[in-house]
Design a protein around this motif. Structure first.
Motif, mmCIF file in Angstrom:
data_model
loop_
_atom_site.group_PDB
_atom_site.id
_atom_site.type_symbol
_atom_site.label_atom_id
_atom_site.label_comp_id
_atom_site.label_asym_id
_atom_site.label_seq_id
_atom_site.Cartn_x
_atom_site.Cartn_y
_atom_site.Cartn_z
ATOM 1 N N VAL A 1 -9.564 -6.561 0.568
ATOM 2 C CA VAL A 1 -8.127 -6.364 0.372
ATOM 3 C C VAL A 1 -7.657 -7.068 -0.906
ATOM 4 C CG1 VAL A 1 -5.846 -6.814 1.366
ATOM 5 C CG2 VAL A 1 -7.654 -5.896 2.793
ATOM 6 N N GLY A 2 -8.291 -8.169 -1.227
ATOM 7 C CA GLY A 2 -7.983 -8.858 -2.485
ATOM 8 C C GLY A 2 -8.267 -7.967 -3.694
ATOM 9 N N GLN A 3 -9.400 -7.261 -3.660
ATOM 10 C CA GLN A 3 -9.717 -6.339 -4.757
ATOM 11 C C GLN A 3 -8.695 -5.201 -4.827
ATOM 12 O OE1 GLN A 3 -13.667 -4.815 -4.032
ATOM 13 N NE2 GLN A 3 -14.511 -6.876 -3.928
ATOM 14 N N GLN A 4 -8.347 -4.654 -3.670
ATOM 15 C CA GLN A 4 -7.415 -3.531 -3.642
ATOM 16 C C GLN A 4 -6.034 -3.946 -4.122
ATOM 17 O OE1 GLN A 4 -8.126 -0.391 -3.099
ATOM 18 N NE2 GLN A 4 -10.260 -0.892 -2.722
ATOM 19 N N ARG A 5 -5.696 -5.187 -3.860
ATOM 20 C CA ARG A 5 -4.413 -5.710 -4.317
ATOM 21 C C ARG A 5 -4.289 -5.536 -5.827
ATOM 22 N NH1 ARG A 5 -0.783 -9.973 -2.747
ATOM 23 N NH2 ARG A 5 -0.110 -11.092 -4.593
ATOM 24 N N GLY A 6 -5.383 -5.819 -6.520
ATOM 25 C CA GLY A 6 -5.398 -5.643 -7.974
ATOM 26 C C GLY A 6 -5.138 -4.189 -8.364
ATOM 27 N N VAL A 7 -5.764 -3.277 -7.648
ATOM 28 C CA VAL A 7 -5.565 -1.850 -7.947
ATOM 29 C C VAL A 7 -4.111 -1.455 -7.711
ATOM 30 C CG1 VAL A 7 -6.285 0.502 -7.355
ATOM 31 C CG2 VAL A 7 -7.955 -1.357 -7.259
ATOM 32 N N LEU A 8 -3.553 -1.954 -6.614
ATOM 33 C CA LEU A 8 -2.165 -1.604 -6.290
ATOM 34 C C LEU A 8 -1.194 -2.181 -7.314
ATOM 35 C CD1 LEU A 8 -2.153 -2.107 -2.402
ATOM 36 C CD2 LEU A 8 -2.114 0.064 -3.652
ATOM 37 N N LEU B 1 2.584 5.917 4.645
ATOM 38 C CA LEU B 1 1.780 5.766 3.425
ATOM 39 C C LEU B 1 0.777 4.618 3.529
ATOM 40 C CD1 LEU B 1 4.536 6.373 0.737
ATOM 41 C CD2 LEU B 1 2.686 7.918 1.415
ATOM 42 N N LEU B 2 1.208 3.471 4.050
ATOM 43 C CA LEU B 2 0.271 2.342 4.136
ATOM 44 C C LEU B 2 -0.809 2.613 5.181
ATOM 45 C CD1 LEU B 2 2.532 -0.814 3.602
ATOM 46 C CD2 LEU B 2 1.306 0.560 1.917
ATOM 47 N N GLY B 3 -0.451 3.340 6.250
ATOM 48 C CA GLY B 3 -1.480 3.744 7.218
ATOM 49 C C GLY B 3 -2.500 4.677 6.561
ATOM 50 N N ASP B 4 -2.014 5.636 5.793
ATOM 51 C CA ASP B 4 -2.916 6.549 5.074
ATOM 52 C C ASP B 4 -3.855 5.778 4.157
ATOM 53 O OD1 ASP B 4 -1.688 8.722 6.259
ATOM 54 O OD2 ASP B 4 -0.509 9.287 4.493
ATOM 55 N N LEU B 5 -3.287 4.822 3.456
ATOM 56 C CA LEU B 5 -4.071 4.013 2.519
ATOM 57 C C LEU B 5 -5.205 3.301 3.251
ATOM 58 C CD1 LEU B 5 -3.738 3.408 -0.475
ATOM 59 C CD2 LEU B 5 -2.332 1.447 0.112
ATOM 60 N N LEU C 1 -14.541 -0.514 9.791
ATOM 61 C CA LEU C 1 -13.919 0.069 10.985
ATOM 62 C C LEU C 1 -12.582 -0.582 11.289
ATOM 63 C CD1 LEU C 1 -16.984 0.461 13.381
ATOM 64 C CD2 LEU C 1 -15.992 2.129 11.799
ATOM 65 N N GLU C 2 -12.431 -1.823 10.863
ATOM 66 C CA GLU C 2 -11.180 -2.538 11.102
ATOM 67 C C GLU C 2 -10.051 -1.982 10.227
ATOM 68 O OE1 GLU C 2 -11.635 -4.402 13.629
ATOM 69 O OE2 GLU C 2 -9.739 -5.478 13.747
ATOM 70 N N LEU C 3 -10.399 -1.434 9.064
ATOM 71 C CA LEU C 3 -9.389 -0.804 8.205
ATOM 72 C C LEU C 3 -8.885 0.483 8.862
ATOM 73 C CD1 LEU C 3 -11.213 -1.275 4.773
ATOM 74 C CD2 LEU C 3 -9.199 -2.537 5.566
ATOM 75 N N GLY D 1 3.904 -4.297 -0.150
ATOM 76 C CA GLY D 1 3.021 -3.444 0.634
ATOM 77 C C GLY D 1 1.671 -4.110 0.818
ATOM 78 N N ALA D 2 1.128 -4.669 -0.272
ATOM 79 C CA ALA D 2 -0.179 -5.333 -0.205
ATOM 80 C C ALA D 2 -0.122 -6.526 0.745
ATOM 81 C CB ALA D 2 -0.607 -5.774 -1.604
ATOM 82 N N GLU D 3 0.997 -7.252 0.723
ATOM 83 C CA GLU D 3 1.122 -8.421 1.605
ATOM 84 C C GLU D 3 1.215 -8.027 3.079
ATOM 85 O OE1 GLU D 3 4.366 -10.737 0.045
ATOM 86 O OE2 GLU D 3 3.190 -11.250 -1.747
ATOM 87 N N SER D 4 1.943 -6.956 3.348
ATOM 88 C CA SER D 4 2.051 -6.508 4.742
ATOM 89 C C SER D 4 0.696 -6.084 5.283
ATOM 90 C CB SER D 4 3.014 -5.325 4.848
ATOM 91 O OG SER D 4 4.315 -5.758 4.590
ATOM 92 N N ILE D 5 -0.076 -5.406 4.456
ATOM 93 C CA ILE D 5 -1.416 -4.987 4.874
ATOM 94 C C ILE D 5 -2.281 -6.213 5.156
ATOM 95 C CG2 ILE D 5 -3.557 -3.972 4.001
ATOM 96 C CD1 ILE D 5 -1.868 -1.808 2.670
#
Lengths: 377, 377
Positions: free
Chosen positions: B23-30, B134-138, B81-83, B40-44
């Protein structure tokens, strides 16, 4: 026949068949869980029967332009993008409370109507929403299944995977920015263009091209946030690959903006027979488009008043649509958008010149640029 | 310390870290798409910090039971699977109009409240819904990204892929059946159990075990609708693999039912500090559980009247909760569910005897069976 229909048609029929085959297999899986899933499977098949297959076409020509051969495997991989797109459309229609899609009731409305007609328990609206969320999720998941079952070699899939990943994160991020911009009242042209970059230009054109190139081994992975390249995304040698990917970006981003501007114009002025949506639907839904941002920028007080009166009005009728159209045209925003479309399409086609794109693909991409932005869509 | 905490804890801490890294890596992408994506990244990240990691644990022990070695790569694949689960929970809470999740406001409520507090434009409810979709889709899409970037060899991923695909189609199909059953008023125990098979037993236990086994090369693909095996899903020789997969099914399906029955009981009688949900939340949301189906089957007219009065009542308070609890207990449904849990857990553990499951894993799975269905959850 619109110009470019050859480049699109070459791919479309085969993508249609690949999707039919895939959905036919999935139907079996769904019915094994319960015969009650028949209606869901039918709604999905109905939705997937429509669409211009633009994203698969760009993926296919991205592959061909990188030297990939014509083969069924790339058609399957490209067609997978259409599953993602259908899932995103179902969710998008739900978020926008849209009533129609591709000339049919939107999926949540179909199930809402079925619930109401049969006098089922609970809220028809909640039922429609629930089914739309689930079937959208299913389609989004099927993207990966079809992609990995495309028959392309493992090496190719491993190269393509990070591009597909990046494309999806970007499109949902773009939609999130759109939602947030609407809520915070960001009416700037710059804000609208940033949403278009992620939600449309990258998603519809640039990333499908990059995906095709990566699958063909000539494409780089998407740039990582710090400007570097994602490991594993790069195939072949960096030199020529970087040049091809850069050419696809130089072609794809302006073309994506032009494509969205055409969509903005059709969303207000389009013929329902062509758009599959009621006349003036973008106005009714209060969409925050570049066209409307430009119109607001240029509007006189009287024009602004008309636009504000009807924007987001769910009861907008024919007379109101005519009035708001006249106000928007009067600002000069439509003419400005047409100029921008022409300039951006020219830029996109110009980027192909001297680009290391294989012959037939270069011609097809030039055709697609015109077809994707033509007035008769 | 509950029994089985060793088998869960062995996996949980490492899964937590793998998720944090991803999630840390994805935060950068977002954030590259826009600083507005920070919330959004923080809620996830907040949502992913909770959870018992049951599905990763079953995937991990499914791998170990098939002879796979302890390694970081299987932790990464299992954590993916947790995602999926987090994305499905966000969408589930939206469909159920749930206010809380893991002791916090549900994601759609978080964003609804933010919209309302800041006085943004438009409907706060629609905003919360849009962000949650949207965040669920992500998160659902990130499942594939993390799975394919796990570091497991391509052959292993190719074997696991069809199991992951089947698992996702099954869980969304199960949720669809649940929604349809609620709408059509199917109150039978058989109907509720069919939903549990797909929505819980396969999704939470059987398929994660099969996935671990397939990744370790000993697992078969899921059965195809006609009873055959999906091509490419089978690794190794059919004989012993079929036996292991069959053992995982014989263990996983009854355990999944027991797990759901425990959840049903906690949903009505559980302590909010333990469940992360308000007391009696399943009654308030009108959930169509096996516990409630059994209670209805056995209820006297007076008991049925109490249950019907409160079921699905959004204003259900403490006094009402106490009344409906007494009615349900009075039918004998709780005692019956406890008996069913005991019987199913026994069946699951019994299926491990003589099964070709590697030593340490066999013990861990027996512990997990008890831990996943314990009264203190």
């Amino acid at each position: 026949m619109t110009p470019g229909s050859a480049a699109l048609g070459h791919v479309r029929d085969r993508v249609d068949r690949a999707l039919q085959d895939f959905v036919g297999q999935q139907r079996g899986v769904l019915l094994a869980a319960g015969d009650d899933l028949r209606l869901g499977a039918e709604s999905i098949a109905g939705l997937l029967a429509g669409g211009k297959r633009l994203r698969p076409a760009f993926c296919y020509w991205g592959w061909r332009g990188a030297g990939g051969p014509d083969c069924p495997q790339i058609i399957n991989a490209a067609a997978a993008l259409e599953l993602l797109h259908a899932g995103a459309l179902i969710h998008d229609d739900l978020m926008d409370a849209s009533d129609t899609r591709r000339g049919q009731p939107s999926l949540h409305r179909q199930f809402e109507a079925r619930h109401a007609a049969r006098g089922w328990y609970g809220s028809a609206e909640a039922f429609g929403m629930g089914v739309a969320i689930l079937l959208g999720d299913l389609l989004i998941c099927w993207t990966d299944e079809m992609f990995h079952a495309s028959g392309l070699p493992g090496d190719a899939l491993r190269r393509g995977r990070p591009v597909l990943d990046r494309m999806r994160t970007e499109v949902f991020a773009g939609q999130y920015l759109d939602l947030l911009g609407q809520a915070t009242g960001d009416e700037t042209v710059a804000g609208a263009l940033r949403v278009v970059e992620f939600k449309t230009a990258k998603y519809t054109i640039e990333r499908p091209l990059h995906l095709g190139a990566a699958l063909a081994s000539a494409g780089p992975g998407p740039a990582s946030p710090d400007g570097g390249r994602i490991e594993g995304g790069a195939g072949g040698t960096a030199g020529s690959d970087g040049t091809l990917a850069a050419a696809y970006t130089a072609y794809g981003l302006p073309l994506g903006i032009a494509f969205q501007l055409r969509d903005d114009i059709l969303g207000v002025f389009g013929d329902p027979a062509q758009t599959g949506k009621p006349a003036g639907d973008d106005v009714r839904e209060g969409k925050r488009t570049v066209l409307l941002a430009i119109a607001r920028d240029r509007a006189t007080a009287a024009q602004a008043q008309v636009i504000d009166r009807y924007l987001g009005d769910p009861l907008l009728d024919e007379a109101g649509t005519a009035e708001v159209r006249a106000a928007i045209t009067g600002t000069g925003a439509v003419a400005e958008c047409e100029r921008m479309i022409g300039r951006h399409v020219g830029e996109a086609i110009g980027a192909l010149e001297g680009a290391p794109v294989a012959g037939e693909a270069k011609e097809a991409l030039a055709e697609l640029a015109v077809a994707a932005t033509a007035r008769d869509g």
